[in-house]
Design a protein around this motif. Sequence first.
Motif, short mmCIF file in Angstrom:
data_model
loop_
_atom_site.label_atom_id
_atom_site.label_comp_id
_atom_site.label_asym_id
_atom_site.label_seq_id
_atom_site.Cartn_x
_atom_site.Cartn_y
_atom_site.Cartn_z
N LEU A 365 42.37 -65.43 67.40
CA LEU A 365 41.81 -66.45 68.29
C LEU A 365 42.33 -66.27 69.72
N THR A 384 39.55 -73.00 64.62
CA THR A 384 39.42 -73.19 66.07
C THR A 384 40.76 -73.63 66.62
N THR A 394 36.27 -72.33 70.98
CA THR A 394 37.02 -71.88 69.81
C THR A 394 38.38 -71.33 70.19
#
Length: 790
Positions: A365, A384, A394
């Motif tokens: 991420l 997320t 996200t």
Amino acid sequence: MKTSRKFSILVLQALLGLTHATSAEKFEVTLAVDGRTSRVESDTAAVYYPTKDKYSPLFVGNDGSAETGGFRLWNLYGGSNSSPEQLSAFKTGRSKLVEIVYSVGDDEEDYVVTLSMQDGFLRLYEIDGKDRKLKYVNGVDKLVRGDFSAMCTWRSKSTGGQYVYVMGKRWLYRYLIREKSSKSRRGPSIEIVETQEFSIPVEPNSCTVSPNGEVFFAGDNGKLFSFPAVDSTATPKITEVGEPASGDEIKGLKVYYGKHSNYLFLGLEDAIEVFDIKKLDKSLGTIKFADEELELNDFAIYQRGSKAHPEGTLIYAGENDDGAFFGTSSLVPVFKSSSKLKPNVKYDPRDCISEHAKPKKCSSLSDCNGYGYCPGNSRSKKATCDCFPGFAGTTCNKVTCRDDCTSPSQGTCTGPNSCTCKAPWTGEKCATLAVPARYETEESGGADGDDPAIWVHPTDKSKSRIITTVKSEVGSGLGVYDLTGKRTGGVTGGEPNNVDILYGFPFGDRKVDLTVAACRADDTICMYEVTSTGELVEIPGGVQPLPEAVKGLEKKFKVYGSCVYHSPKTGAYHIFINSKSSLYLQFELAVKDGKLATTLVRHFYAGNKGQVEGCVVDDPNSRLFLGEEPYGLWSYPAEPDAPAVGTLVDNTVVDGGKLHADVEGVTLIYGKTNQDGYIIVSCQGFSEYNVYQRAAPHKYAMSFTIPNNNEKGVDRVTNTDGITAVGTNLGPEWPYGMVVVHDDVNEAPDGSARTDATFKILSLKDILGAKVVEGLELLKGVDAEWDPRK
């Protein structure tokens, strides 16, 4: 959070005095004031632990004055007789809050953190412990909107992040102070990032964080609250812990880090209660002071020893008959008085630095781009990031702003919750109209003004007068000015807070106009006659003490705000007086034996019992409008025989409304009918003013703020308080009347602050008739021929 229900009940029992301890088990010790600084408007102190024992321990304390406001640095033991030695002063603007953070970034630098009430900026100063100096870190300032009263720090054991909690009236912000990433390192190597914001139930006076990450904060209502400190943007559960058995306001909170146990020091107005954090079922004892006149504010604890104070030092903001100062006392008597208290003179806030974890990585991420927390399972396809305020997406790669800056016509979003506004729009959402003042009053003779009033001349409205208050001890009284701010007179008085005008009061065989104010110096209603030329003169019975019956309602009642009412139903004249506790007293004014006389005819607690001050009465509609500082604007029936049932007109933003705490001054503009006109409310924390329809007060019309008027040399308004307005033709320059507002800090052209307060004068036409709001046709709601005597 491991804190249990049992924990909360035990704390509540202890604070209420419901303990298993006998008086013999509790210590009581009296400390001498060993050292003190020179006079300074003191509220909070923070102590600095040097990196090496050979360096001097330092402490910083706020300076809350208008002229020299900011903070100061002292050598804790550098003066004579153990008194602190002042090393430097920093004029950042009137301030209440200072704190210290340790070992930030790879270089493990220490910083002073301070927040100015004048401009709302959070600032950092790097500490040089060896040379006992501070260096301002330029380019790191963070704008914090609101009126804030408590600050404390916390270092996360999960990520090693150094956080600062800033608390105000029912709102909290948490900031992360960190080293910039190598990708974004331009200018300073560190940055301040907002990571969390949420509402809290009261305005805190102080806060502190325990070693296990429990944040304690004390409300102005005398109650203690807590919540867990965690690396998350989610709102934590806030627990009401309890309140002192005495019912006193909690003024300060600090944790003492012991060898085996940690202690919570809870400060009251004239004493400090001590608790073992692990055994909060009973108070260990009470610390008192030899100076019986000493009133405490917040305090700090230096645990290391010195020759004068071998078991540590207590540093506190205090005030006595000689004024405000920072004082110091030895902790030796405290530890000698109880076998249960064990000193720890080896404490160092840096001890755990090497044990702190590094921020959790979530490469899938993009590590949340540094503007959020990684989720528990970052490899999940649905994962997320938990984004900081002003970021979204996200991976927290999108920047957002509140209401999208009311774009596109009024502003654009150029940073996290940061709008670039198009003139004349301003404010956090570019929804506030910037209206410069045309004039300011000459200096008042005192540092602390508050609420003004406008007296309308009976025959020539251009000769009307502005009447202002000075509530500070120096210069205390009422000032009188013409419509361009030139002083024409005034009277001394007992620290009047709010002032209002009663027109046409029957006094013997004549009718007189009266100024009415709540005078805080002696808890009286103080009144003066306004002559036909606008001068203030004494009148028999002009000082009215509170009746004995008030003591039965509230033992510690202190006058605060005030406003007046002339009943269309009975013709009687009334005065409303309130206290910070929200208790309203309603008096009927009459003449007895040739003197003014007041009779208490009604009393009630307003709103949610939060602090109150500003109010105004709509006479024709018999409605009292009052500001409850942390909650909003209320309306109450003004007749003394009416039920005291309030209607909430508008909330603060915390509750989904449009007002910002503190909700301070309230004023009314009359229209051609009893439905036309406007109510204007001042919001202190943002120095903004909200305008509402008089007929339907819940209908918001617009808001405005007051920037610098460089052409006329009139400075901006900061930390505003009282406000008054009239919507009548006062002459060619004021065809629709004027607005007069309090300005907390009178700024000179070079940016410095002057000692005496001033009030700013605006044209009502410039506000309601501004080009960008012409389509609202707001001026139609104003009666330019309004006469207060009809």
